[in-house]
Design a protein around this motif. Structure first.
Motif, mmCIF file in Angstrom:
data_model
loop_
_atom_site.group_PDB
_atom_site.id
_atom_site.type_symbol
_atom_site.label_atom_id
_atom_site.label_comp_id
_atom_site.label_asym_id
_atom_site.label_seq_id
_atom_site.Cartn_x
_atom_site.Cartn_y
_atom_site.Cartn_z
ATOM 1 N N ILE A 79 39.826 44.459 36.748
ATOM 2 C CA ILE A 79 38.562 44.106 37.041
ATOM 3 C C ILE A 79 37.743 43.532 35.903
ATOM 4 N N ALA A 80 37.949 44.119 34.673
ATOM 5 C CA ALA A 80 37.314 43.674 33.391
ATOM 6 C C ALA A 80 37.866 42.443 33.096
ATOM 7 N N ILE A 96 37.977 31.084 42.429
ATOM 8 C CA ILE A 96 38.207 32.144 43.645
ATOM 9 C C ILE A 96 38.803 33.507 42.843
ATOM 10 N N ILE A 97 38.137 34.782 43.384
ATOM 11 C CA ILE A 97 38.699 35.673 43.076
ATOM 12 C C ILE A 97 40.235 36.347 44.008
ATOM 13 N N ASN A 98 40.978 36.655 43.316
ATOM 14 C CA ASN A 98 42.195 37.074 43.946
ATOM 15 C C ASN A 98 42.700 38.488 43.212
ATOM 16 N N SER A 99 42.150 39.578 44.141
ATOM 17 C CA SER A 99 41.601 39.555 45.505
ATOM 18 C C SER A 99 41.070 41.005 45.569
ATOM 19 N N ALA A 100 40.429 40.775 46.815
ATOM 20 C CA ALA A 100 39.536 41.935 47.395
ATOM 21 C C ALA A 100 40.796 42.778 48.315
ATOM 22 N N SER A 101 40.186 44.100 48.824
ATOM 23 C CA SER A 101 41.011 44.345 49.876
ATOM 24 C C SER A 101 40.299 45.574 50.675
ATOM 25 N N GLY A 102 40.787 46.303 51.513
ATOM 26 C CA GLY A 102 40.299 47.422 52.213
ATOM 27 C C GLY A 102 40.679 48.636 51.222
ATOM 28 N N THR A 104 40.777 51.520 48.410
ATOM 29 C CA THR A 104 39.436 52.010 47.472
ATOM 30 C C THR A 104 39.398 51.553 46.087
ATOM 31 N N GLY A 105 38.288 50.962 45.848
ATOM 32 C CA GLY A 105 37.807 50.293 44.509
ATOM 33 C C GLY A 105 38.168 48.874 44.584
ATOM 34 N N ARG A 106 38.673 48.468 45.791
ATOM 35 C CA ARG A 106 38.900 46.999 45.676
ATOM 36 C C ARG A 106 38.081 46.102 46.727
ATOM 37 N N ALA A 123 40.395 38.103 50.289
ATOM 38 C CA ALA A 123 40.466 39.367 50.843
ATOM 39 C C ALA A 123 41.630 39.851 51.784
ATOM 40 N N LEU A 124 42.363 40.618 51.194
ATOM 41 C CA LEU A 124 43.617 41.119 51.630
ATOM 42 C C LEU A 124 43.565 42.127 52.784
#
Length: 282
Positions: A79-80, A96-102, A104-106, A123-124
């Motif tokens: 993340i940093a 583009i940010i690769n990636s968020a997801s469901g 924890t912490g993402r 978003a995964l």
């Protein structure tokens, strides 16, 4: 259809060595080649990069954008390093940010970062329980991700939902679940989200002979369902040749040659109408 170019990745030995040695030449070579092939974004994947990611990511982004005017898909679990890359991104177009997801912490932290830096975000459709079993479960995860993102200031059209493709050689029945997920994602919001897939996942484990037939045919199926932005190699001429022909076959055109026959066989594999085998084209 937009393309996110995939080849600058730490999983490739040559690029991993270049990143470690801070040798920009191999990285720049791929950036230029993919740009010339017509990509819309250049993915830069550094993996976790736990020791020096916050220095490595901006160094790569700044170096590329000095010579290649394309937005970057910032690909890391660090993340940093992700935030350092967003701060360094100065070229035309939005990153583009690769990636968020469901997981924890993402989720919240990634969407907050996307809103802060006016970035788009992949978003995964994945949770702490893993990859969902079918299109309905993937869409439920997607809806949760979309709702969270909007609540944190990220617009639907800035989100690329990824259903997560699994190899057809291992989990054949999952191929069409991802296609149906792409179709269902379009109904989640107005304006609708974008969508993406790591295309090479579908032919992971396949022989070199089969890869372009599986990849190109599957890309045509995904686009027909509404896919907006695959992550792939824009310079893979054989795959894109198959893709163009597969679109015609899916539309009902008879190519009248061996290519049409190979695409028809591949469609049956992808739709689980025939059982996958490494020699299915023989």
């Amino acid at each position: 259809m937009e393309i996110i170019a995939e080849r600058i990745t730490v999983t490739t030995k040559r690029i991993a060595e270049a990143m470690k040695a801070r040798d920009i030449a191999p990285i720049m070579e791929l950036a230029k080649v993919q740009n010339e092939a017509g990509c819309d974004f250049i993915d830069v994947s550094i993996g976790p990069a736990t020791k020096d990611g916050s220095e490595l990511m901006p160094w790569i982004i700044e170096s590329i954008q000095k010579e290649v005017d394309k937005p970057i898909c910032i690909d890391t679990t660090n993340i940093a390093a992700m935030e350092a890359g967003l701060k360094a991104h100065k070229g035309s177009g939005r990153p583009i940010i690769n990636s968020a997801s469901g997981q924890t912490g993402r989720k919240e932290e990634m969407f907050e970062m996307a809103a802060k830096y006016n970035s788009q975000v992949i978003a995964l459709c994945m949770t702490d329980d893993g990859i969902p079993r079918d299109a309905n479960e993937r869409t439920a995860v997607a809806f949760d991700l979309l709702t969270t993102a909007q609540g944190l200031g990220v617009a639907p059209q800035d989100i690329y939902l990824d259903p997560l493709i699994l190899p057809v050689s291992v989990q054949q029945e999952q191929a069409m679940e991802s296609v149906e997920s792409i179709r269902m994602f379009k109904e989640l919001s107005d304006p609708s989200t974008k969508s993406t897939v790591g295309l090479s996942n579908i032919y992971n484990g396949c022989s070199e002979e089969i890869k372009p037939w599986v990849g190109g045919t599957y890309l045509a199926l995904l686009e027909e369902a509404g896919l907006t932005t695959p992550i792939t190699d824009p310079g893979d001429k054989k795959l894109f040749d198959v893709y163009e022909k597969a679109k015609k076959v899916i539309a009902g055109e008879d190519l009248g040659n061996g290519d049409g026959e190979n695409i028809s066989k591949t469609l049956k594999i992808l739709k689980s109408e025939d059982l996958f085998s490494a020699s299915y084209l023989s």
